[in-house]
Design an enzyme around this catalytic site. Structure first.
Site, PDB file in Angstrom:
ATOM      1  N   LYS A  68      60.117  64.604  59.133  1.00 38.70           N
ATOM      2  CA  LYS A  68      61.128  63.686  58.597  1.00 38.70           C
ATOM      3  C   LYS A  68      60.878  63.474  57.101  1.00 38.70           C
ATOM      4  O   LYS A  68      59.783  63.099  56.704  1.00 38.70           O
ATOM      5  CB  LYS A  68      61.058  62.352  59.339  1.00 38.70           C
ATOM      6  CG  LYS A  68      61.925  61.243  58.745  1.00 38.70           C
ATOM      7  CD  LYS A  68      61.648  59.900  59.430  1.00 38.70           C
ATOM      8  CE  LYS A  68      62.302  58.743  58.695  1.00 38.70           C
ATOM      9  NZ  LYS A  68      61.960  57.431  59.285  1.00 38.70           N
ATOM     10  N   LYS A  76      67.480  46.953  54.972  1.00 33.16           N
ATOM     11  CA  LYS A  76      66.199  46.365  55.356  1.00 33.16           C
ATOM     12  C   LYS A  76      65.955  45.076  54.562  1.00 33.16           C
ATOM     13  O   LYS A  76      66.501  44.899  53.473  1.00 33.16           O
ATOM     14  CB  LYS A  76      65.062  47.337  55.044  1.00 33.16           C
ATOM     15  CG  LYS A  76      65.000  48.596  55.885  1.00 33.16           C
ATOM     16  CD  LYS A  76      63.831  49.462  55.417  1.00 33.16           C
ATOM     17  CE  LYS A  76      63.734  50.747  56.228  1.00 33.16           C
ATOM     18  NZ  LYS A  76      63.273  50.488  57.601  1.00 33.16           N
ATOM     19  N   ASP A 123      58.434  57.016  53.588  1.00 35.85           N
ATOM     20  CA  ASP A 123      59.143  57.335  54.835  1.00 35.85           C
ATOM     21  C   ASP A 123      59.347  58.833  54.999  1.00 35.85           C
ATOM     22  O   ASP A 123      59.934  59.277  55.976  1.00 35.85           O
ATOM     23  CB  ASP A 123      60.483  56.601  54.875  1.00 35.85           C
ATOM     24  CG  ASP A 123      60.970  56.358  56.298  1.00 35.85           C
ATOM     25  OD1 ASP A 123      60.120  56.286  57.201  1.00 35.85           O
ATOM     26  OD2 ASP A 123      62.195  56.252  56.504  1.00 35.85           O
ATOM     27  N   ASP A 163      69.858  52.176  59.817  1.00 33.30           N
ATOM     28  CA  ASP A 163      68.424  52.161  59.559  1.00 33.30           C
ATOM     29  C   ASP A 163      67.649  52.944  60.619  1.00 33.30           C
ATOM     30  O   ASP A 163      66.434  53.084  60.526  1.00 33.30           O
ATOM     31  CB  ASP A 163      67.904  50.718  59.487  1.00 33.30           C
ATOM     32  CG  ASP A 163      66.497  50.638  58.891  1.00 33.30           C
ATOM     33  OD1 ASP A 163      66.123  51.564  58.144  1.00 33.30           O
ATOM     34  OD2 ASP A 163      65.782  49.664  59.169  1.00 33.30           O
ATOM     35  N   ARG A 209      65.883  59.757  63.098  1.00 32.83           N
ATOM     36  CA  ARG A 209      66.228  60.572  64.273  1.00 32.83           C
ATOM     37  C   ARG A 209      67.470  61.419  64.027  1.00 32.83           C
ATOM     38  O   ARG A 209      67.642  62.468  64.655  1.00 32.83           O
ATOM     39  CB  ARG A 209      66.396  59.659  65.488  1.00 32.83           C
ATOM     40  CG  ARG A 209      67.517  58.651  65.412  1.00 32.83           C
ATOM     41  CD  ARG A 209      67.346  57.491  66.380  1.00 32.83           C
ATOM     42  NE  ARG A 209      66.297  56.576  65.941  1.00 32.83           N
ATOM     43  CZ  ARG A 209      65.918  55.498  66.620  1.00 32.83           C
ATOM     44  NH1 ARG A 209      66.500  55.202  67.770  1.00 32.83           N
ATOM     45  NH2 ARG A 209      64.961  54.727  66.168  1.00 32.83           N
TER      46      ARG A 209
END
Length: 515
Positions: free
Chosen positions: A278, A290, A301, A360, A364
């Site tokens: 990712k 967020k 991230d 958010d 995936r």
């Protein structure tokens, strides 16, 4: 250490300009030594020198042993004590506590305690010498040169590229005779440090394009075995990666699909291991914004992409005899007038439609298209790595990476590798219960969040990813809990951890391509 050298002209009278006429300051490199001591079995407070430490002590006619006895309590595991002026070549000697010599693999802890003790102790010794502004350190192999090298290189790493005042740069080498384990350990640790650097750097420095360029530069020395493809937005759209595109839409930074091919096997027909990471280089949450508190940490991230790409750089440096393909969908997740909105429906590469109820839950989505694409290469196994869910941090904290897999064989390989590296993994459930949560969508085939409950969020995310996998050997590693380090891993400084890069390398190195 700076030494000022003054020269005088004897033909001129003393004082005045003659005192300053020819002065210069030169930097003198200071060298240190790290040596290990074990606790003696059954003798509390007694120490046993390692082979290297005993040899050094012999050259000093036993002076080191004598000083250890009179300098205070026995050195505890993971602690160091510095002695000065013992040897002309080593003005500073750090003696470190290795714990008991008889320990090995601990079933309760799921790691090799001896290796962890060495990493922790060597790291402590190297850092104590670094604090004294020592430039070069020789390190006792402590009976396991690879673990000693990992402790030294990991322990000395500090991300301070953007600071005016920097830590002393220290080079480390093995003390005594050569050992191939040392070089291997250095490469393992440098791989993890590459991932740490990418994760720690601010998002305006590591954009999707900058990330891809950095990895390309790192792989340049291995061009004969590696192919790097930096796929553009046009290619991404051509591949009908609608889920990936939907995440990138809100950002001004163009997305990049980074594709790495490492061909290390002499058998060109060997089925590859596919690693998918990712690569959200900054995650604001998108329209589902967020909270501002700690949002700065979302520069990391892309930890999945960082560890995957760093492990391939390491595999190439080690010349591992395996074929590996690395896939990293890279983009930012930002809010704007063009951003995907909650309730929008997008179409993934395999044709499945997805109702995006929470922007958010974007990781995936980009992984879904990358996993679909990974099947094109007829892989022997697919492993994806992602800082995917806060629920994983709640479940396991920083103790271990959560592993969801459809393959007992793949789990065994990953677990075996993690025991060696000390970077633990823990198997999580893939129950059908979680699949029902993501397949019950009002508008589409799938929903990107669980519909009934927030409970089991990490499991729900894994169930979503499984909808894009047909391979018999697939594993999803959720690394959200291990993304950063406070003081949980003693040989890593506070900051982004780069975990589980070494485990991925060890896994690839030991992978047996059989059913």
């Amino acid at each position: 250490i700076y030494i000022c050298i003054y020269s005088f002209n004897p033909r001129l009278p003393p004082g005045g300009d003659n005192d300053r006429s020819s002065s210069r300051c030169v930097c003198v490199s200071l060298q240190g030594l790290v040596l290990g001591v074990f606790e003696k079995e059954g003798e509390e407070g007694s120490l046993h020198l390692t082979e290297a430490a005993a040899g050094f002590d012999q050259t000093l006619s036993g002076k080191l042993s004598e000083l250890l006895k009179i300098s205070g309590p026995a050195i505890k595991k993971g602690k160091s004590r510095i002695f000065y002026g013992l040897h002309e070549d080593f003005p500073c000697v750090a003696v470190v506590g290795l714990g008991k010599n008889s320990v090995g693999v601990c079933g309760a802890e799921n790691w090799d305690t001896s290796k962890e003790n060495i990493r922790q102790a060597v790291s402590a010794g190297c850092r104590s010498l670094q604090d004294l502004e020592v430039n070069h350190v020789e390190v006792d192999g402590c009976g396991d040169a690879q673990s000693a090298a990992e402790g030294a290189v990991l322990g000395l790493f500090q991300y301070d590229q953007l600071k005016s005042k920097k830590k002393t740069k220290v080079t480390a080498q093995l003390h005594g005779s050569a050992d191939p384990g040392w070089e291997k350990g250095v490469l393992y640790a440098e791989g993890q440090n590459l991932a740490r650097m990418l994760m720690e750097a601010p998002a305006n420095h590591i954009t999707p394009t900058a990330f891809a360029n950095t990895i390309e530069e790192k792989l340049a020395p291995h061009a004969e075995r590696v192919t790097v493809n930096k796929r553009s937005q046009a290619w991404i759209e051509e591949q009908q990666m609608g889920a990936f595109v939907s995440v990138s839409k809100g950002s001004e930074e163009p997305p990049v699909f980074l594709e790495l091919h490492y061909n290390g096997s002499p058998d060109s027909k060997q089925a590859p291991l596919v690693l998918v990471g990712k690569g959200i280089t900054f995650d604001s949450g998108g329209i589902s914004l967020k909270p501002s508190s700690s949002m700065d940490a979302m520069r990391a991230d892309m930890g999945g992409a960082a560890t995957v790409c760093a492990s391939i750089v390491t595999a190439a440096a080690l010349k591992l005899p395996v074929n590996i393909i690395g896939l990293a969908p890279l983009c930012e997740n930002m809010p704007s007038g063009k951003a995907t909105k909650p309730g929008d429906v997008v179409t993934a590469k395999n044709g499945k439609t997805i109702q995006v109820d929470n922007t958010d839950a974007e990781g995936r989505l980009i992984l879904a298209d990358a996993l679909c694409y990974g099947h094109v290469f007829n892989p022997r196994a697919i492993v994806n790595v992602a800082t995917l869910t806060g629920a994983m941090d709640v479940a396991l904290g920083s103790a271990a990476t959560g592993v969801f897999t459809n393959s007992d064989w793949l789990w065994e390989q990953l677990h075996k590798a993690s025991v060696v590296t000390g970077d633990r993994v823990w198997r999580m459930p893939l129950f059908q219960h979680y699949t029902r949560q993501v397949t019950d969508s009002q508008l589409a085939d799938l929903n990107n969040i669980g519909k009934y409950s927030r409970s089991g969020g990490a499991c729900t995310a894994a169930a979503f990813l499984r909808e894009f996998v047909t391979a018999h050997h697939w594993a999803h590693l959720d690394i959200a809990g291990v993304m950063s380090n406070k003081d949980e891993i003693p040989y890593l400084r506070k900051g982004m951890s780069g975990r589980p890069t070494r485990t991925l390398v060890e896994f690839a190195a030991g992978l047996l391509f059989h059913t």
